[in-house]
Scaffold this motif. Sequence first.
Motif, PDB file in Angstrom:
ATOM      1  N   LYS A 191       0.835  -1.209   0.000  1.00  0.00           N
ATOM      2  CA  LYS A 191       0.000   0.000   0.000  1.00  0.00           C
ATOM      3  C   LYS A 191       0.870   1.260   0.000  1.00  0.00           C
ATOM      4  N   PHE A 192       2.006   1.149  -0.664  1.00  0.00           N
ATOM      5  CA  PHE A 192       2.902   2.285  -0.924  1.00  0.00           C
ATOM      6  C   PHE A 192       3.527   2.896   0.335  1.00  0.00           C
ATOM      7  N   LEU A 193       3.509   2.151   1.434  1.00  0.00           N
ATOM      8  CA  LEU A 193       4.254   2.623   2.603  1.00  0.00           C
ATOM      9  C   LEU A 193       5.659   2.029   2.630  1.00  0.00           C
ATOM     10  N   ASN A 194       5.973   1.178   1.678  1.00  0.00           N
ATOM     11  CA  ASN A 194       7.289   0.547   1.656  1.00  0.00           C
ATOM     12  C   ASN A 194       8.390   1.588   1.510  1.00  0.00           C
ATOM     13  N   ASN A 195       9.559   1.251   2.029  1.00  0.00           N
ATOM     14  CA  ASN A 195      10.778   1.960   1.668  1.00  0.00           C
ATOM     15  C   ASN A 195      11.049   1.539   0.219  1.00  0.00           C
ATOM     16  N   PHE A 196      10.795   2.457  -0.738  1.00  0.00           N
ATOM     17  CA  PHE A 196      10.832   2.058  -2.155  1.00  0.00           C
ATOM     18  C   PHE A 196      12.195   1.484  -2.535  1.00  0.00           C
ATOM     19  N   ARG A 197      13.238   2.016  -1.912  1.00  0.00           N
ATOM     20  CA  ARG A 197      14.587   1.582  -2.281  1.00  0.00           C
ATOM     21  C   ARG A 197      14.805   0.118  -1.873  1.00  0.00           C
ATOM     22  N   GLY A 219      10.223  -1.662   6.666  1.00  0.00           N
ATOM     23  CA  GLY A 219      10.378  -0.893   5.437  1.00  0.00           C
ATOM     24  C   GLY A 219      10.148  -1.661   4.161  1.00  0.00           C
ATOM     25  N   MET A 220      10.701  -2.843   4.071  1.00  0.00           N
ATOM     26  CA  MET A 220      10.634  -3.613   2.835  1.00  0.00           C
ATOM     27  C   MET A 220       9.184  -3.883   2.408  1.00  0.00           C
ATOM     28  N   HIS A 221       8.324  -4.211   3.365  1.00  0.00           N
ATOM     29  CA  HIS A 221       6.985  -4.696   3.004  1.00  0.00           C
ATOM     30  C   HIS A 221       5.886  -3.663   3.215  1.00  0.00           C
ATOM     31  N   GLY A 222       6.241  -2.480   3.726  1.00  0.00           N
ATOM     32  CA  GLY A 222       5.227  -1.450   3.912  1.00  0.00           C
ATOM     33  C   GLY A 222       4.127  -1.904   4.847  1.00  0.00           C
ATOM     34  N   ALA A 223       2.873  -1.731   4.406  1.00  0.00           N
ATOM     35  CA  ALA A 223       1.737  -2.021   5.278  1.00  0.00           C
ATOM     36  C   ALA A 223       1.267  -3.468   5.180  1.00  0.00           C
ATOM     37  N   ASN A 224       1.777  -4.195   4.204  1.00  0.00           N
ATOM     38  CA  ASN A 224       1.353  -5.590   4.023  1.00  0.00           C
ATOM     39  C   ASN A 224       2.373  -6.320   3.174  1.00  0.00           C
ATOM     40  N   ARG A 225       2.786  -7.496   3.633  1.00  0.00           N
ATOM     41  CA  ARG A 225       3.779  -8.277   2.891  1.00  0.00           C
ATOM     42  C   ARG A 225       3.100  -9.249   1.940  1.00  0.00           C
ATOM     43  N   LEU A 226       3.638  -9.370   0.741  1.00  0.00           N
ATOM     44  CA  LEU A 226       3.168 -10.398  -0.184  1.00  0.00           C
ATOM     45  C   LEU A 226       3.785 -11.735   0.209  1.00  0.00           C
ATOM     46  N   GLY A 227       2.995 -12.787   0.092  1.00  0.00           N
ATOM     47  CA  GLY A 227       3.516 -14.125   0.322  1.00  0.00           C
ATOM     48  C   GLY A 227       4.696 -14.368  -0.606  1.00  0.00           C
ATOM     49  N   GLY A 228       5.721 -15.020  -0.101  1.00  0.00           N
ATOM     50  CA  GLY A 228       6.893 -15.318  -0.927  1.00  0.00           C
ATOM     51  C   GLY A 228       7.955 -14.238  -0.870  1.00  0.00           C
ATOM     52  N   ASN A 229       7.584 -13.032  -0.431  1.00  0.00           N
ATOM     53  CA  ASN A 229       8.562 -11.946  -0.345  1.00  0.00           C
ATOM     54  C   ASN A 229       9.375 -11.981   0.934  1.00  0.00           C
ATOM     55  N   LEU A 244       7.519   9.685   4.120  1.00  0.00           N
ATOM     56  CA  LEU A 244       8.084   8.621   3.272  1.00  0.00           C
ATOM     57  C   LEU A 244       9.240   9.189   2.465  1.00  0.00           C
ATOM     58  N   LEU A 245      10.165   8.321   2.124  1.00  0.00           N
ATOM     59  CA  LEU A 245      11.227   8.734   1.209  1.00  0.00           C
ATOM     60  C   LEU A 245      10.584   9.066  -0.138  1.00  0.00           C
ATOM     61  N   PRO A 246      10.978  10.181  -0.760  1.00  0.00           N
ATOM     62  CA  PRO A 246      10.383  10.506  -2.061  1.00  0.00           C
ATOM     63  C   PRO A 246      10.852   9.526  -3.143  1.00  0.00           C
ATOM     64  N   MET A 247       9.883   8.994  -3.878  1.00  0.00           N
ATOM     65  CA  MET A 247      10.212   7.981  -4.892  1.00  0.00           C
ATOM     66  C   MET A 247      10.527   8.671  -6.225  1.00  0.00           C
ATOM     67  N   PRO A 248      11.616   8.290  -6.886  1.00  0.00           N
ATOM     68  CA  PRO A 248      11.939   8.884  -8.195  1.00  0.00           C
ATOM     69  C   PRO A 248      10.825   8.626  -9.213  1.00  0.00           C
ATOM     70  N   GLU A 249      10.705   9.563 -10.178  1.00  0.00           N
ATOM     71  CA  GLU A 249       9.608   9.490 -11.157  1.00  0.00           C
ATOM     72  C   GLU A 249       9.612   8.182 -11.938  1.00  0.00           C
ATOM     73  N   GLU A 250      10.818   7.701 -12.286  1.00  0.00           N
ATOM     74  CA  GLU A 250      10.843   6.491 -13.133  1.00  0.00           C
ATOM     75  C   GLU A 250      10.326   5.273 -12.372  1.00  0.00           C
ATOM     76  N   LEU A 251      10.503   5.277 -11.053  1.00  0.00           N
ATOM     77  CA  LEU A 251       9.949   4.159 -10.275  1.00  0.00           C
ATOM     78  C   LEU A 251       8.446   4.337 -10.084  1.00  0.00           C
ATOM     79  N   LYS A 252       8.020   5.601  -9.898  1.00  0.00           N
ATOM     80  CA  LYS A 252       6.570   5.857  -9.812  1.00  0.00           C
ATOM     81  C   LYS A 252       5.875   5.346 -11.067  1.00  0.00           C
TER      82      LYS A 252
END
Lengths: 279, 586
Positions: free
Chosen positions: B85-91, B384-394, B564-572
């Motif tokens: 849900k976009f709370l992840n540390n994007f990096r 940070g890695m999984h934000g508000a919810n982790r996907l199975g397998g991650n 949140l850390l600002p995410m670069p445009e190309e990743l957005k």
Amino acid sequence: MACSHPTNAPHPKANSASTTIKGGTKAVAEGTVATFSVYRGTAESGEMKTYQVPVAEGMVVLDAVHHMQANDAPDLAARWNCKAAKCGSCSAEINGKPSLMCKTRMDALPLDEPITITPMKAFPVLKDLVTDVSWNYRVNERITPFTPKSDDTDNWTLYQEDVERVQEFRKCIECFLCQDVCHVIRNHDKKNDFYGPRFMVRLASLDMHPLDTVDRLQAIKEEAGVGFCNITKCCTEVCPEHIHITDNAIIPLKERVADRYFDPIGKLKGALGLNKSRK
Amino acid sequence: MTNPTSNVAYETHEHDVLVIGAGGAGLRAAIEASALGLKVGLVCKSLLGKAHTVMAEGGCAASMGYVDSADGWKTHFKDTMHGGKFLNNFRMAQLHAQEAPERIRELERWGAVFDRTPDGKISQRPFGGHTYRRLCHVGDHTGLEIIRTLQDKGVHSGLDVYMEATITDLLKDGDRVSGAFGYWRESGRFVVFKAKAVILATGGIGRAYKITSNSWEYSGDGDAMAYRAGAELMDMEFIQFHPTGMVWPNGVRGLLVTEAVRGEGGRLYNALGERFMEKVDPKRMELSTRDIVSKAINKEVKEGRGSPHGGVFLDISHRGAEYILKKLPGMYRQLLEFADVDITKGPMEIGPTTHYTMGGVRVEAESTMTKVPGLFAAGEVAAGMHGANRLGGNSLSDLLVFGRRAGLGAYEYIKANNPSTNLSEEVIAAAAKRVTKCFDSDSGENPYTIHKELQDMMQAKVGIVRTEAELHEAIEALKGFRARVANVSVTGSRQFNPGWHLAIELENMLTCAEAVARCALQRTESRGGHTREDHPEYHPHWSTVNSVASQDQDGSMNVGEIPLLPMPEELKALCEGEVGIPKPAA
């Protein structure tokens, strides 16, 4: 060959090498209380102590141990982690039979007499149900690790049928029940001469890996002492992962060793330097 | 030796790096640090190879593209950000997606034997929230394969492994971490580790809850020790309640039913026989993300359409016995043996179970270093890695990617700083006193009683669905628990005494429980693994910040927010559009 020990196993055998599986079937009446007789003490001295535990539906022996800890014996030492038969920590002997406590259902045990829980007999007791299993870790360190032909895994082609037998061995959860039940270790304490079933399985998983390059037969014969196994299959019977330890790991290793070292043609080939470990 | 000033006897070991925790992340970190030439100590609370990684079932997510060739890191990154849900540390999400395939290939070189495709490559299965079939797996015991591979690699890497030792406090030299204090479980004797860098890999906090798939080890030791040492805890309100834990029979309550059951085609039904996921996520159905499926199950039960024992039904029997035995052999046997449930013939009764802690110690993405110099964190203990919810397998891929990065980060830190490792005798004496005072108290309570009541309270008031009033009650209740824990009594000796171990761990659980409750109170919205009945929707403000908790000078807990850390445009741009739906399992 039948497995003649351990003694006192009045309840039906756990699933053996066959694939038929049966869960417990007896319903436990509401209000039933089970009596346990549990080893308390160290290697030097100890005694069997009695505990009463109310039985609930679907309960396993590890639940009963947790009940004893919470209510009667907070310092009762027992190992456990997953409580789902995946980690192999809670090994002990229940009514004399090497078992995982998390996997032994109360409704599979006779409740009209005390259920005994004792530590694994083949290893030195540290305290109560906890034993010193460090020997197993030292054995594992002596095994030469997997050494593949090439590091370029993108170009590895391994078919499912090529890896299936290796995968069977890799299901091992290192509960060490097979080590505990093995006559060579349990009765004859040949820990210096024989690696035990667990590490025969590990050696087999490496020797039968299609891409491993190490010739392991000398080590399997000498250091690991495969010849000590006399194929009573007790290890297979207690394996909670249902690995066919004797049939699929130990006997094929024995055959490979026999081909190399005891078959006249194999010996001749060996003398001429023509031997290669079969993969 | 006995120190004359403190009168505390302890043994000392010196390492460049001390790794605390020997699951996937700890082992991978130790292997990396050792390969870089460092002297590494690896401490495990249990025996080696028994850590929680062993319980991971379904698989390890990595965009190998062996089954769906269109897959790549960019899609994996997008899926992870949407899942979180976009709370992840994007990096972190980016590094994870980029590096996971190489970590898998490396495991293969070290001897892991994954299930294969018909053309002889690693097979990959579909999972909730992943656009493509992406999870490398070994039946339903992938975690075992990974931990055993790392263990066997580790024992030939020159590590000093300290089995059955528990670390209770981090030690510092000025602002930097310089070691750790703990005890041997077997003897109860104290042990001090001197180290230039310390890596935490202690897992999560699931033992604070009643219905949990987590083992006793999951008492939040790493989170609490880092917090006491001055690090920040982040996003602690996000707890993953895995949708499919067994609810019946009682003996298996909480036991995890792998998501692979749904990945392989399992269907969810309510008591009326309706596939209720049609109403919630008609496109992805059962393969929606875990937060959504858990909440949907919760709703069915609350509205009276649950199964007899307060869950719903999960059925895979339509796939046929042969397929199930091949793809889910562990699950099949386990449920038959533990619960008399034959999944080839009929459904399981399941409901949400506490499974994973998305929050944890706040770290820097590349190096995994925390706010405290020399202290690193990887795997579930890091946030940070999984934000508000982790996907199975991650999770398995997270352990490998950030475990390696922690080892590397520690190496770079030591090379750049060559930090000193002076330890204070007074601090060591205080650490010893803190963990033994429970033997002096004979008026206090049994630790098991306190633990059980703490679990009941957390389950009831800080569980899947939360309200402001209940969170206030929980915070109040935790004060009471803290007073009780301060006075807890332990009987017996220090030799392998589980009651004593629990008494020490309770304090860590309380710190984590308080952080969860306070962060949950602060976040007045619902997102991922945090659901507020009184604030059921996303709130724009809360989509821009992470929660943080840190210890105040006076020992109390400060809770706040950081942008949140600002995410670069190309990743957005990579994240645009909806997450795709995977094809069924091959």
